[in-house]
Design a protein around this motif. Structure first.
Motif, short mmCIF file in Angstrom:
data_model
loop_
_atom_site.label_atom_id
_atom_site.label_comp_id
_atom_site.label_asym_id
_atom_site.label_seq_id
_atom_site.Cartn_x
_atom_site.Cartn_y
_atom_site.Cartn_z
N GLU A 1 -17.08 44.09 16.49
CA GLU A 1 -15.86 43.49 15.94
C GLU A 1 -15.03 42.77 16.99
OE1 GLU A 1 -14.73 47.57 17.35
OE2 GLU A 1 -16.43 46.73 16.22
N LEU A 2 -15.29 43.07 18.27
CA LEU A 2 -14.59 42.37 19.34
C LEU A 2 -15.20 41.01 19.63
CD1 LEU A 2 -13.79 45.19 21.91
CD2 LEU A 2 -12.34 44.24 20.11
N PHE A 3 -16.37 40.75 19.05
CA PHE A 3 -17.05 39.49 19.32
C PHE A 3 -17.22 38.66 18.05
CE2 PHE A 3 -20.91 36.92 20.16
CZ PHE A 3 -20.45 36.24 21.26
N ILE A 4 -17.59 39.32 16.96
CA ILE A 4 -17.89 38.64 15.70
C ILE A 4 -16.80 38.95 14.69
CG2 ILE A 4 -19.53 38.51 13.78
CD1 ILE A 4 -20.92 37.50 16.15
N GLN A 5 -16.39 37.94 13.97
CA GLN A 5 -15.49 38.16 12.84
C GLN A 5 -16.01 37.34 11.68
OE1 GLN A 5 -11.36 38.02 13.82
NE2 GLN A 5 -10.70 37.92 11.71
N GLY A 6 -16.41 38.01 10.60
CA GLY A 6 -17.07 37.31 9.52
C GLY A 6 -18.39 36.76 10.03
N GLU A 7 -18.60 35.47 9.86
CA GLU A 7 -19.85 34.89 10.38
C GLU A 7 -19.61 34.06 11.64
OE1 GLU A 7 -20.14 30.92 7.55
OE2 GLU A 7 -21.62 32.50 7.34
N SER A 8 -18.39 34.11 12.16
CA SER A 8 -18.08 33.33 13.36
C SER A 8 -17.66 34.27 14.49
CB SER A 8 -16.95 32.34 13.04
OG SER A 8 -16.75 31.45 14.13
N VAL A 9 -17.33 33.69 15.63
CA VAL A 9 -16.75 34.51 16.70
C VAL A 9 -15.30 34.81 16.33
CG1 VAL A 9 -18.23 33.70 18.56
CG2 VAL A 9 -16.14 32.45 18.03
N ARG A 10 -14.80 35.88 16.86
CA ARG A 10 -13.42 36.22 16.52
C ARG A 10 -12.47 35.28 17.26
NH1 ARG A 10 -11.03 41.77 18.40
NH2 ARG A 10 -9.14 40.55 18.25
N PRO A 11 -11.25 35.11 16.71
CA PRO A 11 -10.28 34.25 17.41
C PRO A 11 -10.06 34.77 18.82
CG PRO A 11 -9.50 34.84 15.21
CD PRO A 11 -10.74 35.65 15.46
N GLY A 12 -9.90 33.84 19.76
CA GLY A 12 -9.72 34.24 21.15
C GLY A 12 -10.98 34.15 21.96
N ILE A 13 -12.10 33.85 21.33
CA ILE A 13 -13.34 33.61 22.09
C ILE A 13 -13.65 32.13 22.04
CG2 ILE A 13 -15.82 34.02 22.17
CD1 ILE A 13 -15.30 36.87 21.42
N LEU A 14 -13.66 31.52 23.21
CA LEU A 14 -14.00 30.11 23.32
C LEU A 14 -15.51 29.98 23.38
CD1 LEU A 14 -11.51 29.04 26.14
CD2 LEU A 14 -11.21 28.79 23.67
N VAL A 15 -16.02 28.96 22.71
CA VAL A 15 -17.45 28.69 22.73
C VAL A 15 -17.65 27.29 23.29
CG1 VAL A 15 -19.58 28.58 21.40
CG2 VAL A 15 -17.76 30.15 20.69
N LEU A 16 -18.44 27.21 24.37
CA LEU A 16 -18.77 25.92 24.96
C LEU A 16 -20.27 25.71 24.84
CD1 LEU A 16 -16.67 25.98 28.26
CD2 LEU A 16 -16.05 24.98 26.08
N ILE A 17 -20.64 24.54 24.38
CA ILE A 17 -22.06 24.17 24.30
C ILE A 17 -22.29 23.08 25.32
CG2 ILE A 17 -23.87 23.26 22.81
CD1 ILE A 17 -22.09 24.34 20.43
N ASN A 18 -23.08 23.40 26.34
CA ASN A 18 -23.29 22.45 27.44
C ASN A 18 -21.96 21.93 27.98
OD1 ASN A 18 -26.08 22.77 27.03
ND2 ASN A 18 -26.06 21.19 25.46
N ASP A 19 -21.04 22.85 28.19
CA ASP A 19 -19.72 22.57 28.78
C ASP A 19 -18.79 21.79 27.88
OD1 ASP A 19 -20.37 23.96 31.11
OD2 ASP A 19 -21.27 22.18 32.02
#
Length: 101
Positions: A55-73
């Motif tokens: 629950e600290l990483f996933i919320q529903g089917e996405s990442v939880r708010p507060g986790i930034l996701v970078l794809i190739n920067d």
């Protein structure tokens, strides 16, 4: 059949603590008929890499708010977020901006 591709996933900012403290994972995703998108990738990470407190990483089917996701920067918001289709050799970086007290 499609060749399975190695991807690198990085966890930073405390997110790595949910993955046994491992910051870099080199992963060969299973072959499947459809390209992997981030939505399916998150499910796979939850089932295969996450060690504790999903629950600290996933919320529903996405990442939880507060986790930034970078794809190739690049910010994943520019890439289509959950619908982004993983390409060969993509690097995906998850950075937790949450710092618990």
């Amino acid at each position: 059949s499609k060749i399975s591709v190695v991807h690198c996933f990085y966890f930073r900012g405390g997110a790595e603590l949910l993955f046994d403290g491992v910051k870099k994972h080199q992963v060969t995703l299973p072959s499947q008929p459809e390209p992997w998108d981030i939505r399916n990738l998150l499910k796979w990470i939850k089932q295969n890499l996450l060690k504790e407190r999903p629950e600290l990483f996933i919320q529903g089917e996405s990442v939880r708010p507060g986790i930034l996701v970078l794809i190739n920067d690049a910010d994943w918001e520019l890439m289509g977020e959950l619908d982004y289709k993983l390409q060969d050799q993509d690097n995906v970086l998850f950075i937790s901006t949450l710092h618990g007290g």
